[in-house]
Design a protein around this motif. Structure first.
Motif, PDB file in Angstrom:
ATOM      1  N   LYS A   4       0.905  -1.337  -0.141  1.00  0.00           N
ATOM      2  CA  LYS A   4       0.003  -0.028  -0.133  1.00  0.00           C
ATOM      3  C   LYS A   4       0.913   1.203   0.051  1.00  0.00           C
ATOM      4  O   LYS A   4       1.999   1.309   0.618  1.00  0.00           O
ATOM      5  CB  LYS A   4      -0.809  -0.037   1.009  1.00  0.00           C
ATOM      6  CG  LYS A   4      -1.920  -1.057   1.427  1.00  0.00           C
ATOM      7  CD  LYS A   4      -2.890  -0.965   0.232  1.00  0.00           C
ATOM      8  CE  LYS A   4      -4.021  -2.396   0.407  1.00  0.00           C
ATOM      9  NZ  LYS A   4      -3.519  -3.552   0.531  1.00  0.00           N
ATOM     10  N   SER A   5       0.516   2.330  -0.556  1.00  0.00           N
ATOM     11  CA  SER A   5       1.091   3.578  -0.519  1.00  0.00           C
ATOM     12  C   SER A   5       0.029   4.748  -0.311  1.00  0.00           C
ATOM     13  O   SER A   5      -1.100   4.526  -0.311  1.00  0.00           O
ATOM     14  CB  SER A   5       1.703   3.958  -1.897  1.00  0.00           C
ATOM     15  OG  SER A   5       0.689   3.900  -3.009  1.00  0.00           O
ATOM     16  N   THR A  30      -7.499   4.036  -6.996  1.00  0.00           N
ATOM     17  CA  THR A  30      -7.549   2.670  -6.836  1.00  0.00           C
ATOM     18  C   THR A  30      -7.849   2.099  -5.577  1.00  0.00           C
ATOM     19  O   THR A  30      -8.130   0.749  -5.254  1.00  0.00           O
ATOM     20  CB  THR A  30      -5.889   2.151  -7.121  1.00  0.00           C
ATOM     21  OG1 THR A  30      -5.124   2.842  -6.357  1.00  0.00           O
ATOM     22  CG2 THR A  30      -5.538   2.379  -8.425  1.00  0.00           C
ATOM     23  N   ILE A  31      -7.716   2.942  -4.482  1.00  0.00           N
ATOM     24  CA  ILE A  31      -8.329   2.694  -3.134  1.00  0.00           C
ATOM     25  C   ILE A  31      -9.617   2.380  -3.316  1.00  0.00           C
ATOM     26  O   ILE A  31     -10.142   1.419  -2.536  1.00  0.00           O
ATOM     27  CB  ILE A  31      -7.964   3.793  -2.094  1.00  0.00           C
ATOM     28  CG1 ILE A  31      -6.487   3.789  -1.793  1.00  0.00           C
ATOM     29  CG2 ILE A  31      -8.731   3.452  -0.959  1.00  0.00           C
ATOM     30  CD1 ILE A  31      -6.177   5.032  -0.880  1.00  0.00           C
ATOM     31  N   LEU A  94      -4.143   6.186   3.424  1.00  0.00           N
ATOM     32  CA  LEU A  94      -3.654   4.911   3.245  1.00  0.00           C
ATOM     33  C   LEU A  94      -4.770   3.788   3.200  1.00  0.00           C
ATOM     34  O   LEU A  94      -5.459   3.594   4.092  1.00  0.00           O
ATOM     35  CB  LEU A  94      -2.502   4.767   4.275  1.00  0.00           C
ATOM     36  CG  LEU A  94      -1.582   3.171   4.145  1.00  0.00           C
ATOM     37  CD1 LEU A  94      -0.928   3.426   2.727  1.00  0.00           C
ATOM     38  CD2 LEU A  94      -0.841   3.146   5.505  1.00  0.00           C
ATOM     39  N   GLY A  95      -4.564   2.904   2.227  1.00  0.00           N
ATOM     40  CA  GLY A  95      -5.484   1.876   2.073  1.00  0.00           C
ATOM     41  C   GLY A  95      -5.811   1.377   0.822  1.00  0.00           C
ATOM     42  O   GLY A  95      -5.021   1.537  -0.120  1.00  0.00           O
ATOM     43  N   PRO A  96      -6.794   0.272   0.773  1.00  0.00           N
ATOM     44  CA  PRO A  96      -7.580  -0.308   1.870  1.00  0.00           C
ATOM     45  C   PRO A  96      -6.846  -1.239   2.726  1.00  0.00           C
ATOM     46  O   PRO A  96      -5.989  -1.840   2.305  1.00  0.00           O
ATOM     47  CB  PRO A  96      -8.860  -0.910   0.965  1.00  0.00           C
ATOM     48  CG  PRO A  96      -8.053  -1.322  -0.184  1.00  0.00           C
ATOM     49  CD  PRO A  96      -7.065  -0.400  -0.387  1.00  0.00           C
ATOM     50  N   LEU A  97      -7.197  -0.920   3.943  1.00  0.00           N
ATOM     51  CA  LEU A  97      -6.419  -1.795   5.135  1.00  0.00           C
ATOM     52  C   LEU A  97      -7.390  -2.935   5.707  1.00  0.00           C
ATOM     53  O   LEU A  97      -8.598  -2.688   5.965  1.00  0.00           O
ATOM     54  CB  LEU A  97      -5.843  -0.896   6.086  1.00  0.00           C
ATOM     55  CG  LEU A  97      -4.732   0.146   5.678  1.00  0.00           C
ATOM     56  CD1 LEU A  97      -4.325   1.093   6.575  1.00  0.00           C
ATOM     57  CD2 LEU A  97      -3.536  -0.527   4.810  1.00  0.00           C
TER      58      LEU A  97
END
Length: 271
Positions: A4-5, A30-31, A94-97
């Motif tokens: 992830k970035s 894209t998340i 930041l994600g998806p987590l």
């Protein structure tokens, strides 16, 4: 899970939908395209004095347009900062987590309870969309309704309200709907509801009761845990919960809510 970035997300709109509760639509690329119901994003402050991000569950997505909706409660300085942003502003996310709800556990022909309490309700919006009409949504409220229209679009919505004064403030239309004076399990029992799978998110006391109900009725059950987090990626071990088995990472009976969760099979965690 792929690397992830951090993405700089543009705010499209923000509105207050209940007391201290805000709905935020972001252009997240894209998340939004990769997210599944039950996952979360880490949202970073634009104030350099606040280093740690705030984890916020994903409420809704529009993958074709790369849009992401977050519904959150103002609970501290970080979320208070977020509530002040407007369309055109931007935030690092930041994600998806984490791991989301396993949709394959409710294939066609099966039905699911989507049980949400308080700020555990937002993930149920996208989940109900993905289940395409197989959802019985059991929504637990304390003192104010929110997300009712969204939750009713893709499933049958039932309310539970524990506060007497709140019951008296409901409109005639709201009071005539599927509403129970009590908790989410009272709502299920009062309406004689049955389902093959349970997906739940909310405060720990509610999740404990739901887990017990699922065990007693031999229903498959998946729980999304609410936990304080720091890094959001499993490195700091600040958000561990007690597991029923020894974890391969920590070698003790712990699981990282941000990494192995936030969604767990009910039998895998002790609440």
């Amino acid at each position: 899970m792929s690397e992830k970035s951090i993405t700089r997300a543009i705010i499209l709109s923000q509105e207050k939908i209940a007391s201290q509760i805000y709905s935020l639509w972001l252009e997240a690329g894209t998340i939004a395209k990769n997210a599944v119901p039950g996952q979360f994003v880490s949202v970073y402050s634009n104030d350099s004095g606040r280093l740690l991000p705030r984890p916020i569950s994903i409420c809704e997505t529009d993958p074709s347009k790369g849009l992401l909706r977050l519904v959150y409660r103002v609970a501290g300085r970080g979320t208070e900062e977020f509530s002040g942003y407007q369309a055109g502003d931007s935030l690092d996310i930041l994600g998806p987590l984490g791991n989301g709800f396993p949709l394959e556990r409710c294939p066609g022909g099966k039905s699911a309870f989507l049980i949400g309490g308080g700020i555990g309700l937002p993930p149920m919006v996208e989940l109900s969309k993905r289940l395409q009409g197989h959802a019985l949504v059991i929504a637990g409220y304390r003192d104010e309704l929110f997300l009712t229209e969204e939750l009713a679009k893709n499933g049958t919505l039932y309310f539970s309200v524990e506060d007497d004064s709140f019951m008296s403030r409901l409109s005639a239309m709201q009071a005539s709907s599927h509403i129970t004076h009590g908790n989410v399990l009272d709502c299920i029992r009062e309406n004689g509801l049955h389902a093959d799978v349970i997906y739940a998110c909310g405060p720990a006391p509610m999740l404990r009761a739901v887990k017990s109900y699922a065990q007693q009725n031999e229903i498959e059950c998946w729980l999304s845990l609410e936990q304080r987090m720091a890094c959001g990626i499993g490195a700091c071990l600040a958000c561990v919960c007690e597991s029923t088995a020894v974890d391969a990472h920590s070698q003790v009976k712990n699981k990282r809510v941000c990494k192995e969760g936030p969604v767990f099979a009910a039998e895998d965690v002790n609440l």
